[in-house]
Motif scaffolding. Structure first.
Motif, PDB file in Angstrom:
ATOM      1  N   UNK A 568       0.840  -1.189   0.000  1.00 52.59           N
ATOM      2  CA  UNK A 568       0.000   0.000   0.000  1.00 52.59           C
ATOM      3  C   UNK A 568       0.878   1.244   0.000  1.00 52.59           C
ATOM      4  N   UNK A 569       0.564   2.195  -0.859  1.00 56.36           N
ATOM      5  CA  UNK A 569       1.274   3.478  -0.817  1.00 56.36           C
ATOM      6  C   UNK A 569       0.426   4.400   0.051  1.00 56.36           C
ATOM      7  N   UNK A 570       0.944   4.736   1.188  1.00 60.46           N
ATOM      8  CA  UNK A 570       0.164   5.483   2.175  1.00 60.46           C
ATOM      9  C   UNK A 570       0.124   6.959   1.828  1.00 60.46           C
ATOM     10  N   UNK A 571      -1.023   7.566   2.074  1.00 61.25           N
ATOM     11  CA  UNK A 571      -1.176   8.970   1.709  1.00 61.25           C
ATOM     12  C   UNK A 571      -0.359   9.890   2.589  1.00 61.25           C
ATOM     13  N   UNK A 572      -0.691   9.952   3.846  1.00 57.88           N
ATOM     14  CA  UNK A 572      -0.030  10.914   4.718  1.00 57.88           C
ATOM     15  C   UNK A 572       1.186  10.271   5.385  1.00 57.88           C
ATOM     16  N   UNK A 573       2.035  11.153   5.905  1.00 60.64           N
ATOM     17  CA  UNK A 573       3.307  10.711   6.458  1.00 60.64           C
ATOM     18  C   UNK A 573       3.183   9.614   7.504  1.00 60.64           C
ATOM     19  N   UNK A 574       2.180   9.714   8.363  1.00 63.10           N
ATOM     20  CA  UNK A 574       2.141   8.743   9.460  1.00 63.10           C
ATOM     21  C   UNK A 574       0.847   7.936   9.484  1.00 63.10           C
ATOM     22  N   UNK A 575       0.329   7.591   8.326  1.00 63.49           N
ATOM     23  CA  UNK A 575      -0.874   6.757   8.280  1.00 63.49           C
ATOM     24  C   UNK A 575      -0.573   5.410   8.925  1.00 63.49           C
ATOM     25  N   UNK A 576       0.550   4.816   8.515  1.00 62.52           N
ATOM     26  CA  UNK A 576       0.903   3.521   9.084  1.00 62.52           C
ATOM     27  C   UNK A 576       1.014   3.647  10.604  1.00 62.52           C
ATOM     28  N   UNK A 577       1.749   4.669  11.035  1.00 60.43           N
ATOM     29  CA  UNK A 577       2.003   4.835  12.471  1.00 60.43           C
ATOM     30  C   UNK A 577       0.734   5.094  13.256  1.00 60.43           C
ATOM     31  N   UNK A 578      -0.136   5.955  12.740  1.00 65.07           N
ATOM     32  CA  UNK A 578      -1.321   6.277  13.540  1.00 65.07           C
ATOM     33  C   UNK A 578      -2.193   5.029  13.696  1.00 65.07           C
ATOM     34  N   UNK A 579      -2.183   4.156  12.685  1.00 65.86           N
ATOM     35  CA  UNK A 579      -2.930   2.895  12.825  1.00 65.86           C
ATOM     36  C   UNK A 579      -2.221   1.969  13.816  1.00 65.86           C
ATOM     37  N   UNK A 580      -0.892   1.892  13.704  1.00 66.12           N
ATOM     38  CA  UNK A 580      -0.131   1.022  14.610  1.00 66.12           C
ATOM     39  C   UNK A 580      -0.342   1.397  16.070  1.00 66.12           C
ATOM     40  N   UNK A 581      -0.538   2.697  16.305  1.00 66.19           N
ATOM     41  CA  UNK A 581      -0.550   3.208  17.677  1.00 66.19           C
ATOM     42  C   UNK A 581      -1.870   3.000  18.404  1.00 66.19           C
ATOM     43  N   UNK A 582      -2.788   2.278  17.805  1.00 62.94           N
ATOM     44  CA  UNK A 582      -4.035   2.003  18.513  1.00 62.94           C
ATOM     45  C   UNK A 582      -5.040   3.115  18.395  1.00 62.94           C
ATOM     46  N   UNK A 583      -5.086   3.775  17.248  1.00 67.13           N
ATOM     47  CA  UNK A 583      -6.119   4.805  17.188  1.00 67.13           C
ATOM     48  C   UNK A 583      -7.401   4.349  16.518  1.00 67.13           C
ATOM     49  N   UNK A 584      -7.557   3.065  16.266  1.00 68.70           N
ATOM     50  CA  UNK A 584      -8.879   2.588  15.847  1.00 68.70           C
ATOM     51  C   UNK A 584      -9.680   2.215  17.097  1.00 68.70           C
ATOM     52  N   UNK A 585     -10.984   2.447  17.031  1.00 66.96           N
ATOM     53  CA  UNK A 585     -11.771   2.300  18.266  1.00 66.96           C
ATOM     54  C   UNK A 585     -11.875   0.871  18.789  1.00 66.96           C
ATOM     55  N   UNK A 586     -11.530  -0.106  17.967  1.00 69.17           N
ATOM     56  CA  UNK A 586     -11.684  -1.480  18.443  1.00 69.17           C
ATOM     57  C   UNK A 586     -10.371  -2.131  18.835  1.00 69.17           C
ATOM     58  N   UNK A 587      -9.250  -1.398  18.687  1.00 72.41           N
ATOM     59  CA  UNK A 587      -8.008  -2.108  19.000  1.00 72.41           C
ATOM     60  C   UNK A 587      -6.932  -1.242  19.635  1.00 72.41           C
ATOM     61  N   UNK A 588      -6.116  -1.916  20.453  1.00 75.38           N
ATOM     62  CA  UNK A 588      -4.971  -1.255  21.076  1.00 75.38           C
ATOM     63  C   UNK A 588      -3.808  -1.220  20.094  1.00 75.38           C
ATOM     64  N   UNK A 589      -2.720  -0.595  20.487  1.00 79.92           N
ATOM     65  CA  UNK A 589      -1.531  -0.541  19.627  1.00 79.92           C
ATOM     66  C   UNK A 589      -1.145  -1.960  19.223  1.00 79.92           C
ATOM     67  N   UNK A 590      -0.624  -2.079  18.009  1.00 76.09           N
ATOM     68  CA  UNK A 590      -0.245  -3.400  17.509  1.00 76.09           C
ATOM     69  C   UNK A 590      -1.445  -4.219  17.061  1.00 76.09           C
ATOM     70  N   UNK A 591      -2.580  -3.568  16.794  1.00 78.15           N
ATOM     71  CA  UNK A 591      -3.748  -4.225  16.185  1.00 78.15           C
ATOM     72  C   UNK A 591      -4.306  -5.359  17.033  1.00 78.15           C
ATOM     73  N   UNK A 592      -4.523  -5.103  18.312  1.00 81.73           N
ATOM     74  CA  UNK A 592      -5.070  -6.156  19.185  1.00 81.73           C
ATOM     75  C   UNK A 592      -6.414  -5.693  19.737  1.00 81.73           C
ATOM     76  N   UNK A 593      -7.410  -6.512  19.561  1.00 81.19           N
ATOM     77  CA  UNK A 593      -8.787  -6.103  19.868  1.00 81.19           C
ATOM     78  C   UNK A 593      -8.971  -5.814  21.354  1.00 81.19           C
TER      79      UNK A 593
END
Ligand code: SF4
Ligand code: SF4
Ligand code: FES
Lengths: 946, 84
Positions: A568-593
């Protein structure tokens, strides 16, 4: 601190198994075969004077300064073009060589303006003159010379003074070899030869202002205007570009506290010394007059803003959020993190939601771009990230590029890709629009599968159909690496007649024979790699498409080795990082529910608080709940959802329905028009932290100047948590990273110390991979066996019809970035002063539209107006625009259709109609009025802010 | 398959939740029935807040929804909000 000067070996470092040994100035040197004598000497610290050579360019041998003597050979060969050979005996210095070199430099200097010998730029030329001991110039300026050649100042960022040019061709070769644009040529012969950017000047040429030629120029003939204005820098700090997901490393070159220029860093592992116009030049927004530097508050969004102290702003924010929770419940407030912020800032903010708000209402702007990447790759490969490093493209045989436009969106990676394509790799492009890579100098796509917007899955299923039915599956790979039962089910599914290219052609519009040929090409080589962008994710079947890509790669054995992968070619500089850091509402950092007890308990222990085990609200759900009256308070950091998210009027209605909207940003952005508390943010130049780029590479961001607003951005989340009664304490962002490492297995080995030592690392970085992981899934998939998913094509609900007969798709261009908040405040507007609507001549003619006409663009969601540009890049029936300017209102038109799995908006398909008009839309008129009314700031009271 | 609805750009919350469930079902439709039902409910449980799930169940129970059979079947497996 001093100025970082990187070693230049003069010619490229060759990689070869075979080595040769030679003697240079009496010392034995062993180098890989193919290495030049010049580079071999440099590897022992012997610098041979040079002008036309540079180790990012192939040797050229034009300046004759690098002469050496080789025993047994006649004359004095150029060391840059002479390969080292076994047993060679080389002398780099002698009376004769010194005389010859002095003669060469003297000739150049005699046609070089004397007054500038001491001024900015040209350091390399002056060094060379000093190295060869030039003390006098015997020739005057009486004869023919170039001293009166007019300078070209047309580019806003750099100047070209032909008087200083020695025609070493380094700029021409940099433009060709490094950037791949071929904008420069040498015109004329001998004494008359001159470097030219096309027939007129730089700004009207093919030049994309990447700066490679400026960096390559040894004489200061090409020079950054900022250097001419501010003088040469005296110290540098290595940091990371804050624009796109390539994540280029730069040396911020400073004079005192003033930034003089940004120079791409050769040791930067993502960019290896190259840059694009944004990172290299478009940093002026950081000190733009629109920067907001004081916290501000207001009761109602119609009131003018009032400046207050930091303490007052933060305690008010805390009090408001607590009041709302007391009145409307724990779940009535939330947070939106930004992919433009550092990992540390994002981590603090999601912790603020989970630990201080005590809910999981945290989402990130990645929701609207790459959330399907996370879902799709996780479902198939077991991890939410791309599989390769950028370097991997150097080994690729076939590239499948789908829904991405790297020359505009990811320019530095595009240059690398083009280099590989020029060296013979083959290219398949799947895109509704004829992007530049379809045909660009010395690159031509083998197949351009010009599909109709919204039919990615149909196309990919038909490619898979060919691979399965024509026996092109890599059986041994699949047997060894993938779940066989799932593979069999998938193979039966794609092999069915309904998925054949002939059947799917009715949806995709792509001729079946091209699909068959492209599938054969993709499956026929050892290394086939997929690169994709938002044209894949931002669809109602975004996640399905990502899975279909992973299926294709697994079926052909293209995951787990160099030159292959799904990227995936990520749009913004830290798209990967912001996802890694647990900013989705269902998971903690490292993609853990959040429902995983073991994971939640580890966080609870560390954070000393009980955590919610249920998922929180995503951005669109927050807005919907706000409109329903249940969601009342929001903290948005570094994001502008009122401009970037779809169906603007729905978003702004949601924001207007909230009781407390807190915005932290460097500018009073569109969303801030709906805010009650404004907290100033920091530009990347004012930050310490890390960004994680599209190849999972964690790069350091280093503070170059002190925060203009007086407070580090990461501290704001911390202080807000404290003011709400939750203790959070860090002294430095490195401590936040230590906490991330302690709580996240894939980051366990990451620390600032390691990043400083190694330059960067790619996660997973832990005991199994202490120096990081360039290529993932090498011997096995993260989840064990690769999982094939069934990807049935489901047409989007958004279809053209009699009222809205055209399909709108959106994208971006090179000079502008995302919502444009940064790039619009730089000279980049010279290249793109407004968003336009690209429309095919056929559709334009039917509507009586000519180039430059004002046209209305309307959909079920709303309407706006733009200028039309007639363009053959689109297929008939499809129109295209960018969303870099808020006033153009591209997202007033986009609907709230979204990806079935992640609710990533379907930006890429909107049914629209286009008409000629002579007035702005009512939304635009209202927006212009609100721009003034809702942004008013009261005159500052003298002691308001600290 | 999806249904067209002229006003969907602004449809209200409950209708939107039903629509989202339909779209999830459209994806899992390709799988055998029981697996599809489990996956649809699993997806909703994994990504939706308790309130969204409750709202969805309430909306799905309203007469005249004409839910696709997979969505109907998945309802049974959608987790209710925890009490207490
Ligand atoms: S700035 Fe880049 S694109 Fe423009 S001429 Fe120089 S090398 Fe070529
Ligand atoms: S390619 Fe991306 S990261 Fe690199 S300089 Fe350009 S915008 Fe910055
Ligand atoms: S550096 Fe070798 S000829 Fe110019």
């Amino acid at each position: 601190m001093s100025l970082i000067k990187e070693l230049d070996y003069g010619t490229p470092i060759r990689v070869a198994e075979k080595q040769v040994s030679l003697t240079i100035d009496g010392e034995k040197v062993t180098v890989p075969v193919g290495t030049s004598v010049m580079a071999a000497a440099m590897s022992r610290g012997v610098k041979i004077p040079k002008l036309c050579a540079s180790d990012n360019l192939e040797p050229f041998g034009s300046c004759r300064l690098c002469l050496v003597e080789i025993e047994g050979r006649r004359g004095t060969p150029a060391s840059c073009t002479t390969p080292a050979e076994e047993g060679m005996v080389v002398h780099t210095q002698s009376e004769k060589l010194a005389r010859l070199r002095r003669g060469v430099i003297e000739l150049y200097a005699s046609d070089y303006p004397r007054d500038v010998l001491t001024s900015a730029g040209g350091a390399e030329f002056l060094d060379a003159a000093a190295e060869v001991g030039l003390r006098e110039i015997r020739y005057g300026f009486e004869g023919a010379n170039h001293l009166d050649d007019a300078p070209d100042l047309s580019n806003p960022y750099f100047a070209y003074d032909p008087a200083k040019c020695i025609v070493c061709s380094r700029c021409v070769r940099a433009c060709e070899e490094v950037q791949g644009t071929f904008a420069l040529t040498v015109e004329g012969r001998g004494f008359d030869s001159r470097v030219k950017p096309g027939p007129t000047d730089f700004i009207n040429s093919e030049c994309v202002s990447c700066g490679a030629c400026v960096q390559a120029c040894p004489t200061g003939s090409l020079i950054e205007k900022s250097v001419a204005a501010r003088g040469m820098p005296e110290h540098s700090i290595v940091t990371t570009c804050a624009y796109c997901g390539v994540g280029c490393s730069f040396k911020a070159e400073m004079r005192g506290e003033e930034l003089v220029r940004m120079v791409p860093y050769k040791s930067g592992q993502a960019n290896e010394g190259h840059s694009c116009v944004k990172g290299r030049f478009a940093y002026g927004y950081a000190t733009h007059k629109d920067r907001m530097l004081k916290p501000m508050v207001r009761e109602k969004i119609t009131d003018p803003w009032r400046e207050v102290s930091w303490d007052e702003a933060i305690s008010r924010a805390a009090a408001e959020l607590k009041r709302i929770q007391a009145a409307h419940g724990r779940e009535s407030i939330g947070v939106i993190t930004s992919s433009r912020c550092t990992n540390e800032e994002v981590f603090v903010l999601q912790k603020l939601a989970r630990a201080a708000f005590r809910n999981n209402n945290v989402d990130t702007c990645a929701r609207v771009c790459h959330s399907p990447t996370g879902y799709g790759l996780n479902s198939t490969l077991g991890t939410s990230a791309g599989t390769q490093d950028f370097k991997s493209v150097d080994e690729v045989d076939v590239i499948l590029l789908i829904g991405a436009n790297p020359t505009d969106g990811h320019p530095v990676f595009a240059s690398r890709m083009k280099k590989r394509l020029r060296a013979g790799a083959r290219l398949i492009i799947a895109d509704p629009r004829a992007i530049d890579l379809v045909r660009t100098p010395h690159v031509k796509a083998d197949y351009h599968l010009q599909l109709k917007p919204g039919t990615n899955v149909a196309l990919l299923n038909s490619l898979a159909h060919v691979i399965v039915t024509e026996g092109l599956v890599d059986d041994s790979y699949v047997r060894a690496r993938c779940d066989l039962e799932q593979f069999d089910t998938w193979a039966r599914f794609v092999a069915s007649q309904q998925n054949s290219p002939e059947e799917m052609e009715q949806y995709t519009g792509v001729p079946a024979r091209d699909v068959r040929a492209a599938a054969r090409l993709y499956a026929s080589v050892k290394n086939a790699a997929i690169y994709y962008g938002l044209g894949v994710t931002e669809h109602s079947q975004g996640s399905t498409t990502v899975m279909a890509l992973a299926n294709l790669a697994m079926a052909t054995g293209n995951i787990g080795h160099v030159g292959a992968g799904v990227n995936p070619l990520r749009g913004q500089n830290n798209v990967q990082g912001s996802c890694d850091m647990g900013s989705f509402p269902h998971e903690f950092s490292g993609y853990r529910h959040v429902a995983r007890n073991d994971v939640r308990e580890s966080f609870e222990k560390h954070w000393a608080v009980k955590l919610d085990d249920e998922p929180g609200l995503r951005i669109p759900n927050m807005i919907d709940e706000a409109i329903e009256g249940n969601f009342k308070g929001l903290f948005v950091q570094g994001e502008d959802i009122a401009q970037s998210d779809p169906n603007t009027q729905h978003i702004t209605a949601g924001l207007a329905a909230m009781e407390c909207v807190i915005i932290q940003d460097i500018f009073l952005n569109e969303t801030a028009k709906y805010a009650h508390i404004f907290l100033p943010g920091c530009s990347f130049l004012e930050k310490d932290g890390t960004y994680t780029n599209a190849e999972r590479r964690i790069n350091r961001v280093r503070k170059v100047i002190a925060p203009l607003c007086g407070k580090d951005e990461w501290r704001v989340g911390v202080e807000l948590a404290q003011a709400m009664g939750y203790e959070m304490n860090y002294n430095h962002p490195s401590e936040i990273m230590d906490e991330i490492a302690a709580l996240t297995p894939t980051f366990a080995g990451v620390s600032y110390r390691k990043l400083d030592e190694l330059g960067s690392v790619q996660w997973p970085c832990n005991d199994q991979a202490p120096e990081g992981t360039p290529i993932m899934h090498v011997d096995r998939f993260v989840i064990g066996k690769g999982r094939f998913m069934l990807t049935e094509y489901v047409p989007t609900r958004e279809r053209s019809g009699p009222r809205y007969p055209l399909i709108l798709t959106t994208g971006r261009i090179l000079s502008q970035y995302n919502v444009g908040a940064q790039t619009r405040r730089t000279d980049n507007v010279l290249w793109h002063p407004e968003d336009v609507l690209e429309i095919h001549p056929f559709d334009a003619e039917q509507r009586g539209v000519v180039d430059g006409d004002l046209v209305s663009l309307s959909s079920r969601a709303g309407d706006t107006t733009l200028r039309a540009r007639i363009s053959q890049r689109m297929q008939p029936g499809v129109v295209y625009t960018t969303f870099h300017f808020p006033g153009s209102g591209a997202n007033v038109v986009t609907t709230d259709n979204s990806d079935w799995a992640t609710n990533c908006p379907e930006y890429k398909v909107t049914a629209v109609e286009v008409r000629r008009v002579n007035a702005l839309s009512s939304w635009q008129e209202r927006n212009a009025e609100e721009d003034v009314a809702m942004r008013k700031v009261l005159e500052a009271s003298p002691d308001a802010a600290e | 398959m999806n249904q067209d609805n002229a006003s969907f750009a602004h449809d209200d919350n409950k209708a939107k939740l039903i629509r989202m469930a339909r779209e999830i079902a459209d994806f899992f439709h390709a799988y055998p029935h029981d697996q599809a039902v489990d996956s649809i409910a699993g997806h909703i449980n994994k990504f939706w807040t308790p309130k969204m799930r409750e709202d969805f169940l309430a909306a799905a129970a309203e007469p005249g929804q004409n839910l696709p059979p997979l969505v109907s079947a998945a309802r049974e497996k959608v987790k209710r909000r925890k009490t207490g």
